[in-house]
Scaffold this motif. Structure first.
Motif, PDB file in Angstrom:
ATOM      1  N   ALA A 148      29.448  -8.337  15.877  1.00 49.61           N
ATOM      2  CA  ALA A 148      30.295  -7.199  15.509  1.00 49.61           C
ATOM      3  C   ALA A 148      29.718  -6.418  14.323  1.00 49.61           C
ATOM      4  O   ALA A 148      30.208  -5.337  14.002  1.00 49.61           O
ATOM      5  CB  ALA A 148      31.705  -7.678  15.173  1.00 49.61           C
ATOM      6  N   GLY A 149      28.700  -6.996  13.670  1.00 44.44           N
ATOM      7  CA  GLY A 149      28.087  -6.296  12.545  1.00 44.44           C
ATOM      8  C   GLY A 149      28.789  -6.502  11.221  1.00 44.44           C
ATOM      9  O   GLY A 149      28.616  -5.729  10.289  1.00 44.44           O
ATOM     10  N   ILE A 150      29.585  -7.564  11.128  1.00 44.01           N
ATOM     11  CA  ILE A 150      30.255  -7.877   9.862  1.00 44.01           C
ATOM     12  C   ILE A 150      29.185  -8.113   8.797  1.00 44.01           C
ATOM     13  O   ILE A 150      28.202  -8.807   9.041  1.00 44.01           O
ATOM     14  CB  ILE A 150      31.161  -9.122  10.021  1.00 44.01           C
ATOM     15  N   ALA A 151      29.376  -7.545   7.625  1.00 38.14           N
ATOM     16  CA  ALA A 151      28.391  -7.679   6.545  1.00 38.14           C
ATOM     17  C   ALA A 151      28.702  -8.840   5.602  1.00 38.14           C
ATOM     18  O   ALA A 151      27.801  -9.372   4.956  1.00 38.14           O
ATOM     19  CB  ALA A 151      28.314  -6.378   5.743  1.00 38.14           C
ATOM     20  N   ARG A 152      29.989  -9.201   5.525  1.00 35.06           N
ATOM     21  CA  ARG A 152      30.408 -10.241   4.577  1.00 35.06           C
ATOM     22  C   ARG A 152      31.565 -11.018   5.177  1.00 35.06           C
ATOM     23  O   ARG A 152      32.465 -10.434   5.804  1.00 35.06           O
ATOM     24  CB  ARG A 152      30.846  -9.586   3.269  1.00 35.06           C
ATOM     25  N   VAL A 153      31.532 -12.333   4.961  1.00 32.95           N
ATOM     26  CA  VAL A 153      32.630 -13.202   5.387  1.00 32.95           C
ATOM     27  C   VAL A 153      33.106 -13.973   4.169  1.00 32.95           C
ATOM     28  O   VAL A 153      32.301 -14.527   3.425  1.00 32.95           O
ATOM     29  CB  VAL A 153      32.189 -14.183   6.498  1.00 32.95           C
ATOM     30  N   VAL A 154      34.418 -13.982   3.973  1.00 35.67           N
ATOM     31  CA  VAL A 154      35.038 -14.762   2.907  1.00 35.67           C
ATOM     32  C   VAL A 154      35.915 -15.793   3.590  1.00 35.67           C
ATOM     33  O   VAL A 154      36.751 -15.433   4.422  1.00 35.67           O
ATOM     34  CB  VAL A 154      35.898 -13.859   1.986  1.00 35.67           C
ATOM     35  N   CYS A 155      35.703 -17.062   3.275  1.00 29.21           N
ATOM     36  CA  CYS A 155      36.564 -18.090   3.863  1.00 29.21           C
ATOM     37  C   CYS A 155      37.072 -19.024   2.769  1.00 29.21           C
ATOM     38  O   CYS A 155      36.420 -19.201   1.744  1.00 29.21           O
ATOM     39  CB  CYS A 155      35.885 -18.836   4.998  1.00 29.21           C
ATOM     40  N   SER A 156      38.244 -19.573   3.007  1.00 23.63           N
ATOM     41  CA  SER A 156      38.884 -20.446   2.013  1.00 23.63           C
ATOM     42  C   SER A 156      38.235 -21.811   1.956  1.00 23.63           C
ATOM     43  O   SER A 156      37.923 -22.309   0.884  1.00 23.63           O
ATOM     44  CB  SER A 156      40.372 -20.620   2.329  1.00 23.63           C
ATOM     45  N   VAL A 157      38.077 -22.440   3.121  1.00 22.85           N
ATOM     46  CA  VAL A 157      37.565 -23.820   3.174  1.00 22.85           C
ATOM     47  C   VAL A 157      36.646 -23.999   4.371  1.00 22.85           C
ATOM     48  O   VAL A 157      36.750 -23.298   5.365  1.00 22.85           O
ATOM     49  CB  VAL A 157      38.715 -24.857   3.253  1.00 22.85           C
TER      50      VAL A 157
END
Length: 147
Positions: A96-105
């Motif tokens: 999808a071309g996501i540039a950044r992923v933030v995840c909790s755990v």
């Protein structure tokens, strides 16, 4: 991206995850919020009842092309592989071309674990930790079922 925005968006993702908590079978209820490259919410998703579809799939479908260059906030590490086959969430985020992923755990499940590594290898920035305490509480039973 600001730390404050990360906390706010992860709070929203956690609220989504709580909507189907206990209704997703063996899968955990995950929440996902996608921002476009300008920081506007363009997609939201929660794991479907019974465990499918995954939250990232729902949010990416809603976001469409607006996801390109954006940020995905996910309450649990996007899966590396799918137990049922098909494209994993980490692969779909990459495509999808996501540039950044933030995840909790991180996800300790042996099939899902490694999604973060896949994303980083693809050149996607990954930040882990916002909402960690709340996510650990939400996924306590799921984590215990794996060990």
């Amino acid at each position: 991206m600001s730390k404050r925005r990360d906390q706010r968006m992860m709070g929203r993702a956690l609220a989504l995850a709580r909507l189907n908590h206990g209704l997703t079978g063996e899968n955990p209820s995950v929440g996902c919020v996608i921002l476009d490259s300008h920081g506007h919410i363009v997609g939201e998703g929660v794991t479907g009842r019974g465990g499918r579809p995954h939250a990232e799939e729902v949010a990416l479908e809603e976001a469409g092309e607006a996801a390109r260059g954006g940020t995905a906030y996910v309450t649990l590490e996007p899966c590396r592989e799918r137990s049922a086959g098909g494209k994993s969430c980490s692969m779909k985020l990459e495509e999808a071309g996501i540039a950044r992923v933030v995840c909790s755990v991180l996800d300790p499940h042996p099939v899902a674990n490694g999604g973060i590594l896949r994303l980083r290898r693809a050149g996607i920035r990954v930040d882990i930790g916002p909402g960690r305490h709340a996510a650990e509480g939400l996924y306590r039973a799921f984590f215990a079922s794996i060990n």
